[in-house]
Design a protein around this motif. Structure first.
Motif, PDB file in Angstrom:
ATOM      1  N   LEU A  86     137.973  51.363  31.402  1.00 56.98           N
ATOM      2  CA  LEU A  86     138.738  50.791  32.229  1.00 56.98           C
ATOM      3  C   LEU A  86     138.699  49.050  32.105  1.00 56.98           C
ATOM      4  O   LEU A  86     139.622  48.545  32.477  1.00 56.98           O
ATOM      5  N   CYS A  87     137.393  48.762  31.367  1.00 51.67           N
ATOM      6  CA  CYS A  87     137.427  47.364  31.278  1.00 51.67           C
ATOM      7  C   CYS A  87     138.528  46.826  30.203  1.00 51.67           C
ATOM      8  O   CYS A  87     139.071  45.759  30.026  1.00 51.67           O
ATOM      9  N   CYS A 129     137.083  35.928  32.979  1.00 51.54           N
ATOM     10  CA  CYS A 129     137.643  36.175  34.342  1.00 51.54           C
ATOM     11  C   CYS A 129     136.773  37.026  35.180  1.00 51.54           C
ATOM     12  O   CYS A 129     137.084  37.134  36.475  1.00 51.54           O
ATOM     13  N   GLY A 130     135.991  38.009  34.490  1.00 53.16           N
ATOM     14  CA  GLY A 130     135.173  38.674  35.417  1.00 53.16           C
ATOM     15  C   GLY A 130     135.890  39.911  35.811  1.00 53.16           C
ATOM     16  O   GLY A 130     135.077  40.728  36.470  1.00 53.16           O
ATOM     17  N   GLU A 134     133.932  43.522  37.576  1.00 59.30           N
ATOM     18  CA  GLU A 134     134.655  43.865  38.873  1.00 59.30           C
ATOM     19  C   GLU A 134     134.974  45.530  38.774  1.00 59.30           C
ATOM     20  O   GLU A 134     134.769  46.123  39.546  1.00 59.30           O
ATOM     21  N   VAL A 135     135.702  45.943  37.386  1.00 60.71           N
ATOM     22  CA  VAL A 135     136.206  47.281  37.522  1.00 60.71           C
ATOM     23  C   VAL A 135     135.159  48.184  36.981  1.00 60.71           C
ATOM     24  O   VAL A 135     135.294  49.338  37.294  1.00 60.71           O
ATOM     25  N   CYS A 136     134.196  47.686  36.379  1.00 55.66           N
ATOM     26  CA  CYS A 136     133.291  48.957  35.661  1.00 55.66           C
ATOM     27  C   CYS A 136     132.604  49.756  36.746  1.00 55.66           C
ATOM     28  O   CYS A 136     131.964  49.228  37.605  1.00 55.66           O
ATOM     29  N   PRO A 137     132.867  50.805  36.645  1.00 53.59           N
ATOM     30  CA  PRO A 137     132.260  51.839  37.836  1.00 53.59           C
ATOM     31  C   PRO A 137     130.903  52.196  37.401  1.00 53.59           C
ATOM     32  O   PRO A 137     130.256  52.564  38.452  1.00 53.59           O
ATOM     33  N   ALA A 140     127.877  48.483  34.042  1.00 55.42           N
ATOM     34  CA  ALA A 140     127.274  48.176  32.828  1.00 55.42           C
ATOM     35  C   ALA A 140     127.604  47.084  32.203  1.00 55.42           C
ATOM     36  O   ALA A 140     127.124  46.921  31.100  1.00 55.42           O
ATOM     37  N   ILE A 141     128.563  46.120  32.674  1.00 55.92           N
ATOM     38  CA  ILE A 141     128.939  45.152  32.004  1.00 55.92           C
ATOM     39  C   ILE A 141     128.854  44.015  32.976  1.00 55.92           C
ATOM     40  O   ILE A 141     129.393  44.037  34.044  1.00 55.92           O
ATOM     41  N   PHE A 142     128.417  42.719  32.400  1.00 58.57           N
ATOM     42  CA  PHE A 142     128.040  41.587  33.450  1.00 58.57           C
ATOM     43  C   PHE A 142     128.568  40.356  32.848  1.00 58.57           C
ATOM     44  O   PHE A 142     128.176  40.192  31.508  1.00 58.57           O
ATOM     45  N   LEU A 143     128.803  39.533  33.370  1.00 60.23           N
ATOM     46  CA  LEU A 143     129.043  38.226  32.872  1.00 60.23           C
ATOM     47  C   LEU A 143     127.877  37.510  33.100  1.00 60.23           C
ATOM     48  O   LEU A 143     127.390  37.148  34.485  1.00 60.23           O
TER      49      LEU A 143
END
Ligand code: SF4
Ligand code: SF4
Lengths: 204, 376
Positions: A86-87, A129-130, A134-137, A140-143
């Motif tokens: 998704l990301c 943009c982040g 936001e989208v990761c269900p 698992a991914i962070f800014l």
């Protein structure tokens, strides 16, 4: 409109008082070693003025700051990403490239169905943009906090999965960085989204 | 000194002049470089910043408070692209930076920057009409700016050039008028009789308009400095020097806020650096003139050692250092004022030049004449 001009006295028209005043003001600034309020917590270094001596001194990065996007692990030290892509899809500048494992791809722990074979983020393309976060269900991914991203060539700045994971660290740390008001402990993404949806439904 | 060098120098007097020229150049160029650093540091401190404090000795971690900055600046301007826009008038465009820089250096030719070193007077050209020469040369400086403005063929440089010509002409008159009283005092033949024999030997054969003679006139005590005897003349001269060197509050030819960068808008790289160096060399030359005319030149009123022509090498060098020190004070003042006062409006500038300074300096001449006449 007529601008009213103040009538200057004889002394004022000589410019001399204002010149002396100017000297006073500039002297005061020249010899003031006090640092500005912005850096009040670092008042010990009196040699510097309001300028931040950048590589030696750094801004305290505020919570919620959107620095470089990294992958995080959970407490069992396993990758949280499930390679849903998704990301990759949402990323506006197409900075993320994921190679999915295919039908019988390897997973590194029991119970996991799927995890990316390769996961690259091109830090030169990323615009922080982040959206990926936001989208990761899977959260698992962070800014995170990093904003100094330098390298000697372009290849160096394409971070692969290992690098992203090691830089990202534990998910708890990433949650703490993104503590939001109204949510007690870090991000509880879906709770918050559900709450938002409810609020909206009530509003209509 | 080895025999053959002495012989060489006596047979070829021009060699001595060449050495002096090189010496002056070798001192003035670093002064230019470091006044730029001083400008940037002082401005930074006045504005609560730090300024360039990083560059020290290349390839090491030694920072020296940023004293290596000129090296970096110079390298940078050498490496920049030297761009000539298509619409300029080429020949004038190429000439202008040189024309604006050379006069400021030529001024140093007549300035007595020390007493004696060895058997040599520390002035490159000991002209009897020193001050006239300086005014002649200083006024050439405006051509560089006007040429730059004209050749660039675009509006901002053009406006800068026009402003500069008007400004320079008006302030040159006030400046010329303001030093007349100085020479009215210094060119009185009577005072020379009271000098010591050292001084008499030193001034042998010089005219009364010679700049060394003005220095001798002021060598007596602190209150024989013309800054105290002619405060009005000094004030006008100081301000005119600001205007002549395009320094704030009179930097109308450049005025970044309205004219982009004024006359040098179309320049880049070393050509721009030449204008820059010219400006700072002019500041140094102007300060040197002020020191010679009003602040006792290389003398200090601390007794024989400081205010009579040097006998030995050490004394000669100390005199030169005193002179440089005095220049540094004036440079500091000029830099300080730049970060203190806002720019004058154009009509105010003209107003001050023609309606204030010109009459005041004329009145000063008459006043001095009356005082001299009454005293005689
Ligand atoms: S922060 Fe935005 S640009 Fe950067 S990787 Fe995530 S989605 Fe792409
Ligand atoms: S980081 Fe999140 S959104 Fe991206 S592929 Fe992995 S699980 Fe999906």
């Amino acid at each position: 409109m007529k601008v009213k001009r103040a009538k200057l006295s004889w002394l004022e028209r000589l410019y001399i008082p204002s010149i002396l005043n100017g000297f006073k003001v500039t002297m005061r600034h020249f010899f003031s070693w006090k640092r500005s309020e912005v850096y009040a917590d670092k008042q010990s270094n009196f040699a510097a003025k309001t300028t931040m001596q950048y590589p030696e001194e750094k801004w305290p990065v505020p919570t919620g700051y959107r620095g470089a996007p990294y992958l995080v692990k959970d407490v069992d030290n396993s990758t949280k990403c499930v390679s849903c892509q998704l990301c990759e899809f949402v990323c506006p500048p197409k900075a993320i490239r994921i190679t999915p494992p295919g039908r019988d791809g390897d997973v590194d722990r029991e119970g996991a169905e799927k995890m990316p074979e390769a996961f690259d983020i091109n830090m030169l393309r990323c615009i922080y943009c982040g959206f990926c976060q936001e989208v990761c269900p899977e959260e698992a991914i962070f800014l995170l906090k990093d904003y100094v991203i330098t390298g000697e060539n372009r290849e160096e700045l394409i971070y692969d999965k290992e690098k992203l994971l090691s830089l990202g660290g534990l998910d708890q740390r990433a949650y703490n960085h993104h503590v939001q008001e109204g949510v007690d402990e870090g991000i509880k993404k879906w709770e918050k989204k559900t709450q938002d949806a409810k609020n909206q439904a009530e509003f209509h | 000194m080895p025999e053959f060098i002495t012989e060489l120098l006596t047979n070829h007097p021009w060699l001595i002049v060449a050495i002096k020229v090189l010496g002056v150049f070798a001192v003035v160029m670093p002064m230019v470089a470091y006044s730029v650093v001083a400008e940037r540091r002082i401005s930074a401190f006045i504005q609560d910043r730090v300024g360039p404090n990083r560059v020290g000795i290349p390839f090491t971690n030694i920072k020296l408070l940023g004293l290596g900055q000129p090296l970096a600046d110079g390298l940078k301007s050498f490496l920049k692209e030297d761009f000539t826009p298509g619409h300029v008038k080429r020949i004038y465009y190429w000439m202008a930076p040189a024309v604006s820089m050379t006069p400021s250096f030529i001024v140093f030719a007549v300035i007595p920057f020390g007493s004696m070193l060895g058997m040599q007077k520390m002035v490159i050209a000991d002209l009897n009409v020193g001050i006239l020469f300086t005014f002649g040369i200083v006024s050439l400086g405006v051509y560089g700016i006007v040429l730059a403005g004209y050749s660039a063929n675009s509006k901002y440089p053009f406006l800068g050039g026009i402003r500069s010509s008007a400004q320079m002409i008006s302030y040159e008159i006030a400046m010329g008028m303001s030093v007349v009283p100085v020479f009215m005092l210094a060119a009185d033949p009577a005072w020379r009789d009271g000098l010591t024999s050292d001084w008499k030997a030193y001034l042998e054969g010089t005219g009364l308009l010679n700049l060394s003679s003005v220095v001798a006139y002021q060598s007596d005590s602190l209150f024989s400095w013309l800054i105290f005897k002619q405060p009005i003349a000094f004030w006008i001269f100081l301000i005119s020097i600001f205007a002549e060197t395009n320094r704030l509050p009179f930097d109308l030819p450049e005025s970044e806020t309205e004219l982009v960068s004024g006359y040098n808008t179309e320049y880049s790289s070393m050509r721009f650096a030449l204008f820059f160096m010219g400006e700072y060399a002019a500041m140094i030359a102007g300060s040197a003139l002020m020191v010679v005319l009003f602040c006792g030149g290389w003398t200090l009123p601390f007794g024989e050692y400081f205010n009579t022509p040097a006998q030995g090498l050490v004394q000669g060098i100390i005199h030169i250092l005193v002179f440089i020190g005095k220049i540094a004070v004036f440079l500091g003042l000029m830099i300080w004022v730049r970060w203190m006062l806002p720019r004058f409006r154009y009509d105010q500038l003209m107003n001050i030049g023609w309606k204030r300074f010109l009459p005041v300096s004329l009145a000063n001449i008459i006043l001095t004449a009356i005082v001299l006449w009454a005293a005689a």
